[in-house]
Design a protein around this motif. Structure first.
Motif, mmCIF file in Angstrom:
data_model
loop_
_atom_site.group_PDB
_atom_site.id
_atom_site.type_symbol
_atom_site.label_atom_id
_atom_site.label_comp_id
_atom_site.label_asym_id
_atom_site.label_seq_id
_atom_site.Cartn_x
_atom_site.Cartn_y
_atom_site.Cartn_z
ATOM 1 N N THR A 86 25.376 18.073 62.006
ATOM 2 C CA THR A 86 24.533 16.375 62.277
ATOM 3 C C THR A 86 24.184 16.307 63.625
ATOM 4 O O THR A 86 24.579 16.819 64.719
ATOM 5 N N ASP A 87 23.669 15.299 64.175
ATOM 6 C CA ASP A 87 23.081 14.957 65.452
ATOM 7 C C ASP A 87 24.388 14.586 66.017
ATOM 8 O O ASP A 87 24.489 14.722 67.350
ATOM 9 N N GLU A 88 25.493 14.127 65.540
ATOM 10 C CA GLU A 88 26.760 13.652 66.185
ATOM 11 C C GLU A 88 27.475 15.023 66.770
ATOM 12 O O GLU A 88 28.446 14.798 67.611
ATOM 13 N N ARG A 129 20.076 23.154 58.529
ATOM 14 C CA ARG A 129 21.041 22.113 58.154
ATOM 15 C C ARG A 129 21.047 22.013 56.404
ATOM 16 O O ARG A 129 21.967 21.706 55.759
ATOM 17 N N THR A 168 24.015 22.438 53.518
ATOM 18 C CA THR A 168 23.817 21.391 52.226
ATOM 19 C C THR A 168 23.901 22.630 51.031
ATOM 20 O O THR A 168 24.729 22.334 49.969
#
Length: 259
Positions: free
Chosen positions: A155-157, A176, A180
């Motif tokens: 994720t961007d985090e 990404r 998934t």
């Protein structure tokens, strides 16, 4: 049982630190990436003296993976079943073993280099083959996990400044989406806790003081099936091992299981 994954960025360069860390950390099973050695050059004897058996898939270039274990080492499978070639060969980027009743797969996912590069397309093909090859173990009742350097920030985090990576590999929707796909196959991301700061980054570039400034990424991941994740008691990034002279640019990710 304590299981860990670590991109050592050359096992020859990192051997003294690796041996010391295994002794001090109490790790039972370690998945290693980027050995940068041949199988003959792998320090199996030094590890055996500490009580660890070794299984290696390496050819001496910049790839190479291994599993070392003091909890047993059975059902070794070298390579990625159905995996694609790059420049005519299947690179040594995967190895699986069963250690004390837990099935582990150590992976070093291709970097991808640039989105327009052939290596990026190869990376996506490799990830698709990984998804297909884990399906049986993911659905089984035996604890199973894929551990390693995925070269993807989920994720961007998981990136210190997402704006700086816009249009680059490691953060693209297609990469990404491959993660998934692993979740759809029955695997879950085991989120480690950081030992410092608020994000459990696992990689910091050597350049521009990225480590002391905590300009990092979380790209070393653990994806486990239900039997594995239910047994997790704790998980953390051993950030201390990124410190000091001669450190890898990655830190170990440690998972404690109630098994």
């Amino acid at each position: 049982m304590r299981i860990a994954t670590w991109n050592v960025n050359s096992i020859t360069a990192r051997l003294p630190r690796l041996l010391a860390w295994l002794e001090s950390s109490g790790t039972d099973v370690l998945c290693i990436q980027e050995t940068k050695c041949t199988e003959a050059q792998f320090p199996a004897e030094e590890l055996r003296e500490l009580g660890y058996e070794s299984a290696v898939n390496a050819n001496g270039r910049w790839n190479g993976v291994a599993v070392v274990s003091r909890a047993g080492l059975d059902e070794v499978l070298r390579g990625l079943p159905g995996g694609p070639d790059y420049e005519g060969v299947q690179e040594p980027r995967a190895i699986s073993a069963t250690c004390g009743g837990v099935r582990v797969r150590s992976v070093y996912v291709p970097n991808g280099r640039e989105v327009a590069h052939d290596h990026y397309a190869y990376k996506l093909r490799w990830l698709e083959a990984l998804k297909a090859s884990v399906a049986e173990d993911a659905a089984g009742g035996r604890p199973f996990a894929v551990l390693g350097d995925f070269n993807i920030a989920p994720t961007d985090e998981d990136v210190w400044d997402p704006a700086l990576f816009e249009g680059a590999t490691h953060v693209t929707p297609a990469e990404r989406a491959a993660l998934t796909g692993l979740r759809e196959a029955g695997l879950s991301d085991v989120m480690p806790r950081p030992l410092k700061y608020d994000r459990p980054y696992t990689y910091w570039d050597y350049r521009q003081l990225c480590f002391p400034k905590n300009k990092g990424m979380r790209i070393d991941l653990v994806y486990g099936n239900e039997a594995f994740t239910k047994a997790v008691k704790d998980s953390y990034v051993d950030r201390e091992e990124r410190k000091g002279k001669g450190a890898s640019d990655h830190a170990p990710v440690v998972v404690d299981l109630d098994i």
